[in-house]
Design a protein around this motif. Structure first.
Motif, PDB file in Angstrom:
ATOM      1  N   SER A 185       0.605  -1.315   0.072  1.00 22.66           N
ATOM      2  CA  SER A 185      -0.301   0.147   0.230  1.00 22.66           C
ATOM      3  C   SER A 185       0.707   1.382   0.253  1.00 22.66           C
ATOM      4  N   THR A 197      -9.251  -1.164  -1.694  1.00 20.02           N
ATOM      5  CA  THR A 197     -10.683  -1.674  -1.418  1.00 20.02           C
ATOM      6  C   THR A 197      -9.810  -1.525  -0.333  1.00 20.02           C
ATOM      7  N   CYS A 198     -11.751  -1.706   0.667  1.00 16.38           N
ATOM      8  CA  CYS A 198     -11.435  -2.245   2.166  1.00 16.38           C
ATOM      9  C   CYS A 198     -10.920  -3.443   2.331  1.00 16.38           C
ATOM     10  N   PRO A 199     -11.062  -3.749   3.390  1.00 17.30           N
ATOM     11  CA  PRO A 199     -10.909  -5.604   4.104  1.00 17.30           C
ATOM     12  C   PRO A 199     -11.636  -5.851   3.364  1.00 17.30           C
ATOM     13  N   ASP A 216     -13.665 -10.138   2.936  1.00 12.53           N
ATOM     14  CA  ASP A 216     -13.102 -11.457   3.023  1.00 12.53           C
ATOM     15  C   ASP A 216     -12.584 -12.687   2.508  1.00 12.53           C
ATOM     16  N   PRO A 217     -12.016 -13.331   3.549  1.00 10.73           N
ATOM     17  CA  PRO A 217     -10.280 -13.758   2.361  1.00 10.73           C
ATOM     18  C   PRO A 217     -11.251 -15.452   1.669  1.00 10.73           C
ATOM     19  N   LEU A 222      -6.662 -12.981  -1.246  1.00 10.58           N
ATOM     20  CA  LEU A 222      -5.643 -12.456  -0.018  1.00 10.58           C
ATOM     21  C   LEU A 222      -4.810 -13.322   0.836  1.00 10.58           C
ATOM     22  N   GLN A 223      -4.759 -14.655   0.714  1.00 11.87           N
ATOM     23  CA  GLN A 223      -4.170 -15.311   1.777  1.00 11.87           C
ATOM     24  C   GLN A 223      -2.715 -16.106   1.459  1.00 11.87           C
ATOM     25  N   GLN A 230      -1.228  -6.847   1.535  1.00  8.58           N
ATOM     26  CA  GLN A 230      -1.520  -7.431   2.879  1.00  8.58           C
ATOM     27  C   GLN A 230      -2.159  -6.449   3.494  1.00  8.58           C
ATOM     28  N   GLY A 231      -2.986  -7.381   4.344  1.00  6.51           N
ATOM     29  CA  GLY A 231      -4.329  -6.665   4.973  1.00  6.51           C
ATOM     30  C   GLY A 231      -5.586  -6.872   4.501  1.00  6.51           C
ATOM     31  N   ASN A 232      -5.588  -7.849   3.594  1.00  2.00           N
ATOM     32  CA  ASN A 232      -6.879  -8.200   3.131  1.00  2.00           C
ATOM     33  C   ASN A 232      -7.355  -7.916   2.317  1.00  2.00           C
ATOM     34  N   ARG A 233      -6.561  -6.681   1.136  1.00  2.00           N
ATOM     35  CA  ARG A 233      -7.365  -5.815   0.705  1.00  2.00           C
ATOM     36  C   ARG A 233      -6.285  -5.546  -0.574  1.00  2.00           C
TER      37      ARG A 233
END
Length: 445
Positions: free
Chosen positions: A108, A199-201, A203-204, A210-211, A235-238
């Motif tokens: 980011s 994006t905001c975080p 759902d993985p 995202l993982q 990172q951060g599921n974004r």
């Protein structure tokens, strides 16, 4: 040899280049002050890729470990059709068996900026300072800001971006003397624009990618239009995304008038909220490589994390004059690709700081000598980076039968080792800060 003990530097620009310059000067024991035009620092863009060539520098500065935690290593770039068919791939991984085994980092941009900003002592950075004039004496240089405050030092570093006020002031003085090259009077060149977001975080479970520990960039190309979409898991599921392509209706902003900063900024005179909506509508029918719709990602992006970016480029011939020198986008604006723009700016900073330790005095003649050496060392590598970034960006962005044929040949039939060499992911020269202990190279363990 060491720098003069009273050496004081004024840095104009609180972006990545200005902050990195400050961090390096701190390590070198050189006094500096950063002046930033904005009243509040807010970096444009949402994601950034940092080239492997700078990782030894980050290691020397003690930044690499934390930067690694906030990033994902870049695995490669996969090019897809609008319907999801794989068209080719560029492998971005370095050969870990070699001594140059660093990976490019994707992270980011706001996170990186906040991280670097925290390394700058608060008293060494002042915001809300728009520089409008520079004056020199035989021993010092003074910058004057719009609020009539002044700052004095031995030299000024213009790290204030593609539409650099410092460059414009310097070029105006050279124009009045009749010595500015004609090429430097021409406007920045750009053919492409884009809208970027993060994006905001998410759902993985919905987006398992995202993982993944590494980042595979997906580029989705439109079938009957020049619009494309880049998607980067962070990172951060974004997820960061970029929608854009050529825009023949854009009017160049830098018209060669270097008399003042003016009111033109890098966001463009035609920037209005509807522009982002119109550009993003072009990809509504694109198939998302991670499931669902690409519009799901766009709609999951906070408005404050959406911005328009013009993909300008220009290699300037004049990088210094008197007690003023330029770094980064101010002297070589590179089309973003494989992290070349930011990374070349960091290399500029390292080169200059190394040379400050070769500075016998603060006299203008000694400054001119090291500035010329800096230009001689950095101009050609920056041009190579600019050319390769533009060529590969065109390879990915361009559409039509000829573009598809060229992309198919390059991405499918060019050996991986050659692609890595062309994109710069294999680089023989690893610059370092000569006044600091060598990099630990912990990545080899």
């Amino acid at each position: 040899m060491s720098h003069p003990q009273d050496l004081r530097i004024i840095i104009v620009g609180g972006g990545l280049a200005g902050l990195m310059m400050g961090i390096m000067l701190d390590q070198a024991g050189i006094e500096y002050h950063i002046l930033e035009q904005a009243s509040r620092l807010r970096p444009l863009g949402t994601s950034i890729s940092l080239h492997p060539v700078i990782m030894d520098l980050m290691d020397q500065l003690g930044l690499l470990e934390d930067m690694t935690k906030m990033s994902k290593p870049l695995r490669g770039i996969t090019v897809l059709s609008a319907h999801g068919r794989k068209m080719g791939r560029i492998d971005a991984r370095s050969n870990k068996r070699s001594r140059h085994g660093h990976q490019a980092m994707v992270m980011s941009r706001p996170d990186l900026h906040e991280f670097l900003l925290a390394k700058i002592p608060a008293h060494k950075l002042t915001t809300g300072k728009r520089v409008i004039d520079i004056s020199e004496t035989p021993s010092h240089v003074t910058v004057t800001c719009m609020d009539e405050t002044t700052y004095t030092g031995h030299l000024v570093i213009g790290a204030d971006g593609a539409y650099s006020a410092i460059r414009q002031i310097m070029y105006q003085k050279l124009t009045e003397r009749g010595v500015l090259p004609e090429a430097d009077k021409k406007p920045l060149h750009f053919e492409k624009q884009c809208v970027v977001g993060m994006t905001c975080p998410l759902d993985p479970k919905k987006y398992p990618v995202l993982q993944d520990e590494s980042c595979e960039v997906k580029v989705v190309l439109g079938k009957d239009q020049h619009t494309s979409m880049w998607i980067l898991p962070l990172q951060g599921n974004r997820m960061a995304w970029c929608v854009g392509g050529p825009d023949p209706h854009l009017i160049p902003q830098d018209d060669g008038d270097h008399t003042s900063q003016g009111s033109r900024g890098s966001r463009g005179r035609d920037w209005y909220p509807e522009t982002a909506v119109e550009i993003c509508e072009d990809v509504r029918s694109f198939k998302c490589p991670y499931g669902g719709s690409v519009m799901d990602l766009i709609e999951a992006t906070p408005k404050g994390l959406v911005s328009k970016v013009l993909l300008e480029e220009k290699m300037y011939r004049t990088w210094y004059n008197g007690r003023v020198v330029l770094v980064g986008d101010a002297c070589h604006k590179i089309v973003p690709f494989f992290g070349q723009g930011a990374s070349q700016a960091i290399l500029d900073c390292a080169c200059l700081v190394n040379m400050f330790n070769e500075l016998p005095t603060t006299e203008t003649t000694d400054l001119t000598r090291i500035f010329q050496k800096y230009f001689d060392l950095r101009s050609e590598p920056a041009k190579v980076a600019s050319d390769s970034s533009r060529e590969f960006a065109d390879l990915i962005y361009d559409q039509g039968f000829k573009a598809d044929l060229a992309r198919n040949i390059v991405l499918r039939f060019t050996p991986t080792w050659l692609l890595r060499m062309i994109t710069g992911t294999v680089t023989a020269n690893r610059p370092s800060l000569k006044f600091m202990p060598p990099a630990k190279n912990n990545y080899l363990k």
